[in-house]
Design an enzyme around this catalytic site. Structure first.
Site, short mmCIF file in Angstrom:
data_model
loop_
_atom_site.label_atom_id
_atom_site.label_comp_id
_atom_site.label_asym_id
_atom_site.label_seq_id
_atom_site.Cartn_x
_atom_site.Cartn_y
_atom_site.Cartn_z
N CYS A 134 46.62 28.08 43.24
CA CYS A 134 46.24 29.32 43.31
C CYS A 134 46.52 29.98 41.77
O CYS A 134 44.63 29.42 41.00
CB CYS A 134 45.84 30.15 44.36
SG CYS A 134 47.62 30.84 44.32
N HIS A 248 45.66 37.27 41.68
CA HIS A 248 45.92 37.01 40.41
C HIS A 248 46.22 36.79 38.87
O HIS A 248 44.35 36.92 38.38
CB HIS A 248 46.60 35.70 41.01
CG HIS A 248 47.22 35.36 41.68
ND1 HIS A 248 47.77 36.13 43.00
CD2 HIS A 248 47.96 33.90 42.30
CE1 HIS A 248 48.04 36.06 43.54
NE2 HIS A 248 48.29 34.55 43.30
#
Length: 347
Positions: A134, A248
């Site tokens: 990711c 994130h």
């Protein structure tokens, strides 16, 4: 084929599996039959897709023989992919794998559709397309247009990774520790998902330490970035877990082969025009990427652009993206849509 596809989702009841269904519905994915697959303990439950309930089926060695599947999304962990992906391929499906198991296998394409869509055409060699880490995905989306402009020599990145990167258990642990804090019981809080207390703390340690002093998560970013961009660029990562539920963020310093334009006009244009990237860069008015902006979206937000004080070929920037969507489910579905597009071109 009718133009619609039989789709299986392995790990259908997990966080990424659930998000894959959401993304497919939002993007009006051309589905004919849908097969949710999970472990035996999930049998008896169902998932809802476009107002229709689909019973969860147990993942077995023979399920792909018993059901015609064209596209199989795997998001149930590396050991599951290692064991069962071959059965999906043997059954005639293309596997889009969300785990780390196949990413660095040399003949398995590792794909971010905005960055290296042409690699999807390599899928026939193994029947598998790997979805990157990711943190790598949102970083290379920001790097690609800049690499095309100036040529990248080196990337230094520090990540600020949400607890949902550790699954539902990570999210629950943060919530419970915050509850314990307000109940004046934080010293009694359970620490199971993370080695240390995550509430009101940051942990500069994600995944297993390696012999070189970096962690496995950090080395994923190094190796995957080089494979996706097809360049032996230097990458150094420090991956940090932060007390954020979802999305994130990354602080990125890029060293280029050539000097950057003086007013960053070319940089801004390249980023703003790149597919699925949105520029948020107005610090005076408090406009920049943050998890609260990126969560539950399919965009990678980039901002805090600034030229280095000392070197004209160095750029600093900050990004944020929903790692469950952009970093997993959405990227997987985009791979599948691009794969479909390429199959139609060949007909």
């Amino acid at each position: 084929m009718s133009g619609k596809y039989n789709v299986a989702v392995v790990g259908a009841t997990g966080a990424v599996g659930e998000e894959i269904f959401r993304v497919m519905e939002e993007l009006n994915f051309p589905i004919d039959e849908l097969l949710p697959l999970a472990s035996a303990k999930s049998v008896g439950t169902s998932i809802t897709f476009k107002n229709k309930d689909y019973p969860v089926v147990e993942l077995t060695d023979t399920v792909f023989e018993e059901n015609e599947v064209h596209i199989a999304f795997f998001s149930a962990g590396g050991s599951i992919s290692e064991k069962f992906a071959k059965y999906a391929v043997e059954g005639g499906a293309v596997v889009i794998d969300n785990t780390s198991h196949f990413r660095m296998v040399h003949n398995v394409p590792l794909v971010v559709p905005e960055v290296n869509p042409e690699d999807i055409n390599l899928w026939r060699e193994t029947g598998i397309i790997a979805n990157p880490n990711c943190s790598t995905i949102q970083m290379v989306q920001a790097l690609k247009p800049l690499d095309d402009l100036y040529g990248i020599k080196r990337v230094d990145v520090s990540t600020y990774q949400a607890v949902s990167g550790a699954g539902k258990a990570g999210m629950e642990e943060l919530v419970m520790q915050m509850k314990d804090f307000f109940d004046f019981k934080l010293d009694e809080a359970k620490k199971e998902a993370f080695m240390h207390q995550i509430a009101l703390n940051v942990i500069p340690h994600i995944d297993v330490p390696q012999e070189n002093g970096f962690t496995k998560e950090e080395m994923k970013m190094v190796n995957e970035t080089q494979k996706i961009l097809k360049k032996d660029i230097a990458v150094a990562a420090t991956c940090v877990r932060v007390p954020v539920l979802r999305s994130h963020s990354e602080s990125i310093t890029v060293t280029f082969q050539n000097d950057i334009d003086v007013d960053l006009g070319e940089v801004r244009t390249a980023l703003d025009e790149f597919e699925n990237v949105e520029l948020l860069d107005d610090i005076e008015n408090g406009i920049y990427p943050m998890p609260m902006i990126s969560t539950d979206t399919d965009l990678t937000y980039v901002g805090r652009l600034r030229k280095d004080i000392y070197d004209n070929n160095v750029l600093h920037m900050f990004n944020a993206a929903d790692q469950v969507r952009v970093g997993a489910a959405t990227n997987s579905v985009r791979i599948a849509l691009k794969w479909i597009e390429y199959q139609k071109e060949e007909i």
